[in-house]
Design an enzyme around this catalytic site. Structure first.
Site, mmCIF file in Angstrom:
data_model
loop_
_atom_site.group_PDB
_atom_site.id
_atom_site.type_symbol
_atom_site.label_atom_id
_atom_site.label_comp_id
_atom_site.label_asym_id
_atom_site.label_seq_id
_atom_site.Cartn_x
_atom_site.Cartn_y
_atom_site.Cartn_z
ATOM 1 N N ASP A 58 -11.725 2.517 3.529
ATOM 2 C CA ASP A 58 -12.094 1.116 3.313
ATOM 3 C C ASP A 58 -13.595 0.986 3.026
ATOM 4 O OD1 ASP A 58 -10.164 -0.817 3.173
ATOM 5 O OD2 ASP A 58 -9.982 -1.114 5.330
ATOM 6 N N LYS A 69 0.842 -1.204 0.000
ATOM 7 C CA LYS A 69 0.000 0.000 0.000
ATOM 8 C C LYS A 69 0.871 1.245 0.000
ATOM 9 C CE LYS A 69 -3.786 -2.421 2.208
ATOM 10 N NZ LYS A 69 -4.359 -2.881 3.469
ATOM 11 N N GLN A 121 -4.933 -2.155 9.442
ATOM 12 C CA GLN A 121 -4.687 -3.449 8.800
ATOM 13 C C GLN A 121 -5.283 -4.577 9.651
ATOM 14 O OE1 GLN A 121 -3.146 -3.881 5.699
ATOM 15 N NE2 GLN A 121 -3.988 -5.928 5.989
#
Lengths: 369, 369
Positions: free
Chosen positions: B196, B129, B173
């Site tokens: 997200d 990422k 995460q």
């Protein structure tokens, strides 16, 4: 007195009282105290999105069918899902729980309803909700505001009810006058008191595995409650929901999926809705199209929950109209294993679920089991 | 070099560059910089819910199929949906927009990632990422906390990032160490920075007509983006989503419905999933079951988006495994009109959509069009 579907026999395994003959007549509509409230569902449904489906209804006449002979009557096999009886049963349970709560901790659940403007239908719905509250011992609070009041005034009342410990549920009667932003107003209702369950946070939780909504929207909750109380198995079944409205179709589909049904959602852009409907073990219809779903669209033995409450012209009725569902009842009741009548099916359940949500809210706020 | 499906020809109407022969070989997996990130999807999917479907995969061997002869290769008709190429195109577009924003208002979008513990796979995802951010000019902020840190410490960092104007997206995460409450931690991320898109409020808005989510979850957004960029029509189509997870299946179904597809959601409790899948014009599969969907489950001409990235044993591979999708590619590519390969299909799109969401967030916060 004109029969719509002839005599319908409740089978012995029915969870309602005794085996009984239930002649479905148009006069039934006059026996229902909550019929006018029921129509709320029909009124709110997105008729305009269903133009492509409307053409499919032409063969199932919305005018009264001819009297059904005794021999035809014996063809009917569907169990009638008696929403009126189940709603009464639920109200009795709520009455008992409200009384228990009052005795134990001195708290009475309270529902606040805000009505803006002079719409006659809205006034009737609000009156029915108030009466329903009284009948189970829930306190009701009502605010009536003139059509030309400001959004700020409505928001002020919502804010006061949000802070008022005697209010456990807040309901803003829709539709609001056109000069108001409905979304702003509905979003102002505290999520803990949103007994309608329409807040996006509630809907999101309803959609997500492992999350629980604070409230389930009343009409879809009523549909599932009918299935439960009639002992109809949902898990692993093929379910089709007709209509994808925020208030009925979409949350009904999410609820069915939570119970492990395989769902398909049919809507105005679905090319051949009957292809999906023919495969379904459970059908929930909420489109507001009179008699749209035909008998030959239904798999033998399917269970039908008909949310539509549609007025159709009936010159023989003193009112000039009668109420029919989205499903052509006279055809469907010969194919389905169980079906909700209109009126007297889902309609009475909506207000019962509103009372249930208000009780749930009061219990949660006061941590009362 | 061993062929899995033979030569696949991109048809002239493909929206990717020129007509080209794309031999799908297991070596492809080594050409993909983001393969290890892709596996995030496979790792997170609810394998345990699909035991009833697993038995259906036995005939489609997860071991490499024998080399395909030239004559067999001509049987393949599916257009390959090249997620790697589309993801690159999207990253190039983002690079340009990030640069434009920086020049116009001096703001660089920023993504903060919080990693707790020492999981190797999580560390790889976070590294990927970070690299992806760098490649498009987005600032990345990384916090690494030890496995035994407290929930409060994580919450403190989230709170700081919520308040930090240089951070426009926050990502925790997963999975978190077992002593932490994942829901508490995810709920602490400001809805405006929840790139997200997993917050129930976002999911609720996604489900509701007339509402707009702030962010669409990355993997399902990537699936729909692939359909759009390949000019595949969604409106009025029958779409089946296999799997109902919060992060892929359910939001993918909601997105398809927003685009007027008629959706069915197949899951572990669906008795005969192939009956639904055979009717579908569009299939999105996200179950994490290698080769579950067989060629004869697919309607000729259907479009397949395969989200599954499943490692299967392969003694001929230097790693000892190779990656396959939920759909038996070698069978499906002969029946479908278009299909995503695994790897190189949906995988690269997920991270591209994360960058896209971060850019969207920065634009919204700074009111930059």
């Amino acid at each position: 007195m004109e029969k719509i579907c002839g005599a319908v026999r409740l089978s012995p395994e029915s969870s309602t009282t005794a085996r009984l003959l239930l002649p479905l007549t148009r006069n039934l509509s006059r026996q229902h105290g909550v019929v006018s409230f029921n129509r709320l569902v029909g009124v709110r449904l997105p008729h305009r999105h269903l133009t492509s489906l409307t053409s499919l209804t032409t063969h199932c006449s919305p005018s009264p069918s001819p009297p059904v002979s005794a021999s035809v009557a014996t063809e009917t096999s569907a169990k009638v899902i008696d929403g009126k009886a189940i709603a009464k049963q639920i109200r009795d349970e709520i009455t008992e729980e409200v009384s228990k709560m009052k005795n134990a901790i001195g708290v009475t659940p309270g529902l606040a309803v805000i009505l803006v403007g002079d719409r006659k239908d809205s006034a009737t719905y609000v009156r029915n909700k108030k009466k329903a509250c009284e009948s189970v011992g829930i306190n009701s609070f009502e605010v009536r505001l003139p059509e030309d009041c400001t959004e700020q005034e409505v928001l002020k009342f919502i804010s006061d009810f949000n802070d008022d410990p005697s209010v456990h549920g807040i309901l803003v009667q829709l539709p609001l006058p056109s000069h108001m932003n409905e979304q702003n107003i509905l979003n102002a209702v505290s999520i803990e008191k949103d007994v309608d369950g329409f807040h996006p946070l509630n809907i999101g939780r309803l959609a997500m595995r492992g999350r629980e909504p604070l409230f389930v929207p009343c009409t879809p909750k009523g549909c599932i409650e009918l299935l439960h109380r009639y002992g109809i198995n949902i898990k692993g079944k093929k379910a089709v929901v007709i209509g994808r409205s925020n208030i009925v179709g979409m949350p009904a589909a999410l609820l069915l999926q939570r119970e492990d049904a395989t769902i398909s959602i049919v809507h105005s852009r679905t090319k051949n809705p009957e292809e999906f409907i023919r495969e379904a073990d459970i059908i929930i219809s909420a489109v507001g199209q009179p008699n749209m779903v035909r008998g030959n669209w239904i798999k033998p033995g399917a269970v039908i929950i008909d949310v539509g409450i549609n007025p159709v012209e009936d010159t023989k009725s003193p009112r000039g109209y009668r109420l029919v569902g989205d499903v052509c009842y006279e055809e469907a009741c010969k194919v389905a294993s169980a079906i909700t009548p209109v009126p007297g099916g889902v309609g009475p359940m909506t207000i019962a679920m509103l009372l249930s949500n208000t009780l749930i809210s009061a219990k949660r706020i006061h941590n009362f089991q």
